[in-house]
Structure formats: structure tokens, C-alpha cells
Design a protein around this motif. Structure first.
Motif, PDB file in Angstrom:
ATOM      1  N   GLY A 198       0.597  -1.256   0.018  1.00 21.97           N
ATOM      2  CA  GLY A 198       0.094   0.084  -0.011  1.00 21.97           C
ATOM      3  C   GLY A 198       0.852   1.247   0.085  1.00 21.97           C
ATOM      4  O   GLY A 198       0.280   2.456  -0.228  1.00 21.97           O
ATOM      5  N   ARG A 249       3.713   4.216  -1.314  1.00 23.60           N
ATOM      6  CA  ARG A 249       3.706   4.679  -2.493  1.00 23.60           C
ATOM      7  C   ARG A 249       5.411   4.988  -2.494  1.00 23.60           C
ATOM      8  O   ARG A 249       5.874   5.154  -3.594  1.00 23.60           O
ATOM      9  N   ASP A 269       6.298   8.458  -7.104  1.00 26.10           N
ATOM     10  CA  ASP A 269       5.719   7.623  -6.243  1.00 26.10           C
ATOM     11  C   ASP A 269       5.322   6.438  -7.420  1.00 26.10           C
ATOM     12  O   ASP A 269       5.082   6.549  -8.332  1.00 26.10           O
ATOM     13  N   ASP A 306       2.887   2.320  -7.417  1.00 26.28           N
ATOM     14  CA  ASP A 306       1.940   1.531  -6.919  1.00 26.28           C
ATOM     15  C   ASP A 306       2.374   0.117  -6.926  1.00 26.28           C
ATOM     16  O   ASP A 306       2.230  -0.514  -7.946  1.00 26.28           O
ATOM     17  N   LYS A 362       1.657  -2.758  -5.760  1.00 27.45           N
ATOM     18  CA  LYS A 362       0.734  -3.858  -6.021  1.00 27.45           C
ATOM     19  C   LYS A 362       0.243  -3.961  -7.425  1.00 27.45           C
ATOM     20  O   LYS A 362       0.617  -4.943  -8.025  1.00 27.45           O
TER      21      LYS A 362
END
Ligand code: GDP
Length: 302
Positions: free
Chosen positions: A31, A33, A72, A74, A76
Motif C-alpha cells: 500500500g 507509495r 511515487d 503502486d 501492488k
């Protein structure tokens, strides 16, 4: 619920142990960044514990580091992308009835070969297609009886000869009967106790030759059944089987009993073959066609 929704739930259920023991602790990291070196190391360890394999994990770590330089990230979504990219290299080839299709199941004893054969028979029968099961493992009386039981459960005929009989002869009988009746599927169990590659090759060659006297293209598929709880430890033996038996597809059983469900990724990658089905339990409907998207979602979406 649509078919894909059902499939997703089945994968999720089959991957529960992997989820709980390995992937849930990863949730916080996925979760974030931005991840510092300590967090990257933690994530790497957890991914390796899920048995995703060095190659996939290395590729992911390189990507995470590279993309973090630009801003940043993600994690996942990147993980999903990497896994899908690897799994899509060998997309599953659907089992389509086209004349009489002969399927051989090979693998060492105990991996779940007989159970898989029973479940596969039920799966094809549920599609409304005729199935004939051939008890080709003539060395174990228990295996023949067990197969007969699965045949009854699935509602499909099983042909057998006496214990110690010739597997090539019963395979010939099965192919002849199916061809005469227009049965779309012949599923043949084979012995799993063959410890030398030579022996294995000779026996499978004999079965192959006798099938081809009836149906020249047979066997159409050779499924190697592998036990997911063995993880990557079984891969050297699996490679020997692939070479000796002319394997076309893989089946991974006992995904539900393993906390290393990620092993699907290195197995497919190293053996270079598609995964046709995965086993997620001992019930008749616990064999599901492998679907890369449903698998990755089931793995990562709690
Ligand atoms: P074979 O010797 O390879 O024919 O193996 P069996 O079909 O007899 O299976 C060995 C054991 O594994 C049995 O107790 C099966 O019920 C179990 N088994 C097979 N497939 C699965 C699966 O997908 N999930 C679980 N939990 N157990 C399985």
C-alpha cells in the motif's frame, strides 16, 4: 455470479493459506507509495516465501527501484503486471472436444493424479461431453479401485484389466471403444512408480504406439500432475518427466494445502509449459481451469 466471478472465488479459496501466511503481512508494504531499503528487503523476503521464484522477484525489485526514481509508485499494480507478464508467456490452451481426444496423465505417486483424473472427468462431463476413463496404472490394485470410485462419482465409465496387466493393451482397448462410440474424451491414468527415466520412457512409448494404431494423433495431450505443496523442490524431477514423457500441459494440485501458491510462477517459467488446471481441494468440482488473471487477483486481492 458470472463464470469469471466464480473462478475468482475458487482461486481465492485455493490460495487462502498463501494469503494468510505470506501475503497478508505484505499488505502494508504494497500500500505504500515509496519504500525505503528496509521495506524493499522485507517485501523481497515475503515474495520469496510465497515461492514466486527468484526471477520474478528480482525483476519486480528492479522495476520498483527504477520507477521510484521517477516518482511515487503502486507496488501492488506493478507486482500484478510482472506476474501476469510471466504467466501470459504460456497461456493455457483450452480443452476442446474435436473427434476423440486422448489425454494421458503422468506424474509420481501421491501427487494427486488419480484424484485429478476423476475431477477432470467430472469437469468434462459437466460440460455435457462424454468421457471414458482408462485405468492404466495396473501396478497398484488400490489405484484401480480408487479410479473406479471416481468414475462412479463423476458418472463416467472406467475400463480396467486385472492388476499387473499390460497398460498398453488397456489403453488400446479404451481408444478403440471411444473411437467406435464417438466418445470425445479418453482419460488414461499411468503408473507413477517408475523411478528411472528409461523405464518411464519405454512404458509410455509402448502406450503411445498402441494408441496410435487406433488414433494416429494420440495422445493429444500429456498432463504432468505436480503437487504444489512440494514447491520448487520437485522441479528437477518434473524436468525429467517433461523430457521423458512428451508433456504438453501441467496440472498443479493441492494449491489449497500450500502456503507457497506463488510456485505456479516459477514452475510455468522453468518448465516452459502452460498450466491447464489447478486442484484446490478434494471435491469433484475442485479442479479449475487455470486463468492467469483470476490467479493473480486471487493471490493479491484479499
Ligand atoms: P496419486 O497417487 O498421484 O494418484 O494421488 P491421489 O490422487 O491418490 O491423491 C493423493 C492425496 O492427495 C489424496 O489424499 C487426495 O485426496 C489428495 N489430493 C489430491 N488433489 C488434491 C487437491 O487439489 N487438494 C487437496 N487438499 N488434496 C488433494
Amino acid at each position: 455470479m458470472g463464470l469469471l466471478g466464480g473462478l475468482f472465488d475458487k482461486f481465492k479459496q485455493g490460495l487462502r493459506r498463501t494469503q494468510e501466511l505470506v501475503l497478508a503481512p505484505m499488505g502494508r508494504l504494497l500500500g505504500l507509495r515509496r519504500l525505503d531499503e528496509g521495506e524493499l528487503g522485507e517485501l523481497e523476503d515475503l515474495l520469496l516465501q510465497a515461492d514466486l521464484g527468484l526471477k520474478a522477484v528480482d525483476q519486480l525489485m528492479v522495476r520498483l527501484r527504477t520507477e521510484m526514481k521517477a516518482g511515487d509508485i503502486d507496488p501492488k499494480a506493478l507486482l500484478k503486471e510482472e506476474l501476469l507478464r510471466l504467466l501470459r508467456q504460456r497461456p493455457p490452451r483450452p480443452f476442446l472436444a474435436d473427434g476423440t481426444q486422448v489425454v494421458l496423465l503422468v506424474g509420481v505417486n501421491g501427487v494427486g493424479k488419480t484424484t485429478t483424473l476423476g475431477k477432470l472427468a467430472a469437469h468434462l462431463k459437466a460440460r455435457g461431453e462424454g468421457v471414458l476413463v482408462v485405468a492404466g496404472d495396473t501396478f497398484r490394485a488400490a489405484a484401480i479401485d480408487q479410479l473406479e470410485l471416481w468414475g462412479q462419482r463423476a458418472g463416467v465409465p472406467v475400463i480396467r484389466n486385472q492388476m499387473g496387466g499390460d497398460p498398453a493393451a488397456i489403453a488400446f482397448d479404451g481408444a478403440t471403444s471411444a473411437k467406435a462410440k464417438g466418445t470425445p474424451w479418453v482419460l488414461i491414468d499411468t503408473a507413477g512408480r517408475l523411478h528411472t527415466k528409461d523405464h518411464l520412457m519405454k512404458e509410455l512409448d509402448k502406450i503411445r504406439r498402441s494408441l496410435q494404431k487406433v488414433i494416429p494423433e494420440a495422445p493429444h495431450r500429456v498432463l504432468l500432475v505436480l503437487d504444489a505443496t512440494t514447491g520448487q523442490n520437485g522441479l528437477a524431477q518434473a524436468e525429467a518427466f517433461v523430457q521423458a514423457a512428451g508433456v504438453t500441459d501441467l496440472v498443479l494440485t493441492k494449491l489449497d494445502g500450500s502456503a507457497k501458491g506463488g510456485v505456479v510462477v516459477p514452475i510455468l517459467d522453468r518448465l516452459g509449459l502452460p498450466i491447464a488446471f489447478v486442484g484446490v481441494g478434494e471435491g469433484l468440482d475442485d479442479l479449475i481451469p487455470f486463468d492467469p488473471e483470476a490467479f493473480v487477483d486471487g493471490l493479491l486481492d484479499a
